[in-house]
Design an enzyme around this catalytic site. Structure first.
Site, PDB file in Angstrom:
ATOM      1  N   HIS A   1       0.365   3.912 -14.808  1.00  0.00           N
ATOM      2  CA  HIS A   1       1.351   3.489 -13.795  1.00  0.00           C
ATOM      3  C   HIS A   1       1.240   2.031 -13.372  1.00  0.00           C
ATOM      4  O   HIS A   1       2.098   1.528 -12.674  1.00  0.00           O
ATOM      5  CB  HIS A   1       1.255   4.375 -12.545  1.00  0.00           C
TER       6      HIS A   1
HETATM    7  C1  UD1 Z   1       1.303   1.920  -5.460  1.00  0.00           C
HETATM    8  C2  UD1 Z   1       0.201   0.931  -5.125  1.00  0.00           C
HETATM    9  C3  UD1 Z   1      -0.950   1.117  -6.101  1.00  0.00           C
HETATM   10  C4  UD1 Z   1      -1.386   2.579  -6.190  1.00  0.00           C
HETATM   11  C5  UD1 Z   1      -0.169   3.428  -6.538  1.00  0.00           C
HETATM   12  C6  UD1 Z   1      -0.508   4.891  -6.651  1.00  0.00           C
HETATM   13  C7  UD1 Z   1       0.926  -1.219  -4.182  1.00  0.00           C
HETATM   14  C8  UD1 Z   1       1.156  -2.652  -4.481  1.00  0.00           C
HETATM   15  N1  UD1 Z   1       0.639  -0.437  -5.251  1.00  0.00           N
HETATM   16  O1  UD1 Z   1       1.864   1.547  -6.714  1.00  0.00           O
HETATM   17  O2  UD1 Z   1      -2.046   0.332  -5.677  1.00  0.00           O
HETATM   18  O3  UD1 Z   1      -2.371   2.726  -7.206  1.00  0.00           O
HETATM   19  O4  UD1 Z   1       0.814   3.228  -5.526  1.00  0.00           O
HETATM   20  O5  UD1 Z   1       0.583   5.667  -7.062  1.00  0.00           O
HETATM   21  O6  UD1 Z   1       0.988  -0.826  -3.051  1.00  0.00           O
HETATM   22  N2  UD1 Z   1       8.761   5.406  -6.599  1.00  0.00           N
HETATM   23  C9  UD1 Z   1       9.501   6.559  -6.614  1.00  0.00           C
HETATM   24  N3  UD1 Z   1       9.128   7.557  -5.782  1.00  0.00           N
HETATM   25  C10 UD1 Z   1       8.071   7.462  -4.953  1.00  0.00           C
HETATM   26  C11 UD1 Z   1       7.324   6.275  -4.960  1.00  0.00           C
HETATM   27  C12 UD1 Z   1       7.672   5.240  -5.796  1.00  0.00           C
HETATM   28  O7  UD1 Z   1      10.468   6.682  -7.343  1.00  0.00           O
HETATM   29  O8  UD1 Z   1       7.787   8.411  -4.207  1.00  0.00           O
HETATM   30  C13 UD1 Z   1       9.135   4.285  -7.491  1.00  0.00           C
HETATM   31  C14 UD1 Z   1       9.675   3.122  -6.690  1.00  0.00           C
HETATM   32  O9  UD1 Z   1      11.051   3.130  -6.621  1.00  0.00           O
HETATM   33  C15 UD1 Z   1       9.196   1.911  -7.455  1.00  0.00           C
HETATM   34  C16 UD1 Z   1       7.985   2.420  -8.200  1.00  0.00           C
HETATM   35  O10 UD1 Z   1       7.968   3.825  -8.140  1.00  0.00           O
HETATM   36  O11 UD1 Z   1      10.133   1.470  -8.399  1.00  0.00           O
HETATM   37  C17 UD1 Z   1       6.742   1.823  -7.663  1.00  0.00           C
HETATM   38  O12 UD1 Z   1       6.420   2.227  -6.311  1.00  0.00           O
HETATM   39  P1  UD1 Z   1       5.522   1.267  -5.381  1.00  0.00           P
HETATM   40  O13 UD1 Z   1       5.243   1.903  -4.105  1.00  0.00           O
HETATM   41  O14 UD1 Z   1       6.113  -0.069  -5.367  1.00  0.00           O
HETATM   42  O15 UD1 Z   1       4.168   1.067  -6.135  1.00  0.00           O
HETATM   43  P2  UD1 Z   1       3.337   2.011  -7.091  1.00  0.00           P
HETATM   44  O16 UD1 Z   1       3.568   1.586  -8.479  1.00  0.00           O
HETATM   45  O17 UD1 Z   1       3.503   3.448  -6.764  1.00  0.00           O
END
Ligand code: UD1
Length: 391
Positions: free
Chosen positions: A228
């Site tokens: 991820h």
């Molecule tokens: C975040 C943390 C990372 C952690 C990870 C665990 C930061 C910078 N990164 O990364 O340290 O290891 O979480 O999972 O804070 N999304 C969904 N549904 C959700 C959550 C996210 O669709 O419930 C999608 C969002 O639209 C986005 C992507 O996933 O495009 C990334 O989500 P984001 O919270 O930005 O960071 P993670 O990659 O999850």
């Protein structure tokens, strides 16, 4: 009563917070009142709510519903929301005595900025970890958060050494730094609450979750993969080389690859992978792509896998707790002691290194020394918080 605000937002923080909530309920309910704030950084049912159910965490008192956004947008929204909660409590005459933040996400960063600026002590759990790779958003987050924290709870010796190298001292005070209450930052080697959790939930997960049976897997007869990190998902060459390696291992060894897919990765597959590779994935019977796993599911998968292949920090560690060797799909790791013990190999997203590491780990007897505390990190952390507030 000590009133604490626990900040959670992303999936791993919900898991880490469970250990502390459980210890408060079991041993500190006469001393500590915990309020939980969910930033809403992770909002999908299978990225958030399912963990509350399984881990028995109380319903959050506050939910900021910040959702996704750029780093600045997400961080700004959370900073504003946390400040509001802290100021309102203060105005109502029931101020918070401290804020507990976990790990290294945007939620961690934002909450620590909000609290430190209005003189609410920040207690950082999982302090001191460094990858020394400033292109990771998590590295930026953890460095800033550590500088603002009143107590830095570090899980490992390596974390302690990193903080000492930055001028923090274990029993005391970073030279000349003082917070509004006159105290300096404290560094505590606490052990790892995730280890507390794994010990506590391992048997419960075996009883309550049937993912191994449901997927028709056998113990030590499959590979668990999770991907991820932006460095992998947002870089086509990296994502292609990881998937090519997974497919080649599946074909060569006729072994199932179980891949619970993070929403970030799911969104990027079509964009980053060639049509040929997509077809290989879709037509390969050994590639078992599933929804993001619940906590019980992931720990059962980690415990029963032959090898774990991951770019997650938490999954690396849990694999180690369950004595499963791990291929680390990153250029470095914060959990360097796993590599030093020979239980993990860093490969980055390099096809040849991934294949070699898999073969090395699958072919040798791996040792798993106790590196992450004694399973009582949470009680130690809470004792230190109580002591700090009394001082
Ligand atoms: C975040 C943390 C990372 C952690 C990870 C665990 C930061 C910078 N990164 O990364 O340290 O290891 O979480 O999972 O804070 N999304 C969904 N549904 C959700 C959550 C996210 O669709 O419930 C999608 C969002 O639209 C986005 C992507 O996933 O495009 C990334 O989500 P984001 O919270 O930005 O960071 P993670 O990659 O999850």
């Amino acid at each position: 009563m000590i009133k604490l605000l626990t900040i959670i937002g992303a999936r791993p923080q919900i898991i880490k917070a469970a250990a502390i909530s459980r210890a408060i309920q079991a041993h500190f309910s006469d001393k500590i009142e915990e309020h939980i704030l969910h930033t809403g950084q992770h909002y999908d049912q299978n990225m958030s709510a399912v963990f509350f159910d399984e881990l028995g965490i109380p319903e959050p008192h506050y939910n900021l519903h910040v959702g996704s956004g750029t780093h600045a947008t997400q961080t700004a929204r959370i900073t504003e929301g946390v400040e509001q909660v802290l100021l309102t409590a203060r105005e109502q005459g029931t101020p918070f005595d401290g804020v507990i933040v976990y790990g290294d996400t945007n939620s961690t960063l934002a909450a620590s900025i909000a609290a430190a600026k209005i003189h609410v002590p920040v207690f950082h759990i999982e302090a001191g970890l460094r990858s020394f790779n400033m292109s990771m958003p998590e590295e930026v987050n953890r460095i800033v958060c550590d500088q603002l924290s009143s107590i830095l709870f570090t899980p490992t010796e390596t974390g302690l050494q990193n903080l000492q190298a930055e001028g923090f001292a274990e029993d005391g005070i970073k030279q000349r730094v003082r917070f509004a209450n006159g105290q300096g930052p404290r560094v505590i080697l606490s052990g790892d609450g995730m280890y507390d959790n794994s010990l506590y939930f391992s048997k419960i997960a075996d009883d309550k979750c049937n993912i191994i049976e449901r997927l028709g897997l056998t113990s030590r007869g499959f590979v668990l993969a999770t991907i991820h990190r932006p460095a992998n998902t947002d870089n086509p060459a990296n994502l292609q080389s990881i998937f090519t390696a997974l497919l080649d291992i599946a074909d060569r060894d006729q072994i199932d690859i179980v891949l619970p897919l993070h929403p970030r990765t799911r969104k990027m597959l079509d964009v980053q992978l060639t049509p040929e590779l997509m077809t290989r994935i879709e037509t390969n019977n050994h590639m078992r792509i599933i929804e993001p796993a619940s906590f019980f599911e992931i720990i059962r998968l980690e415990k029963n896998a032959r090898i774990v292949m991951t770019d997650s920090g938490g999954v690396q560690k849990e694999a180690f707790f369950f004595q499963t060797p791990c291929v680390i799909l990153r250029p470095e790791t914060e959990w360097i002691e796993i590599v030093e013990a020979g239980a993990g190999i860093i490969t980055d997203a390099d096809y040849a290194r991934i294949m070699d590491a898999y073969d090395v780990l699958a072919g040798k007897e791996v040792i798993f020394p106790p590196l992450f505390g004694d399973g009582h990190a949470s009680e130690k952390i809470l004792n230190e918080i109580v002591k700090y507030i009394a001082d």
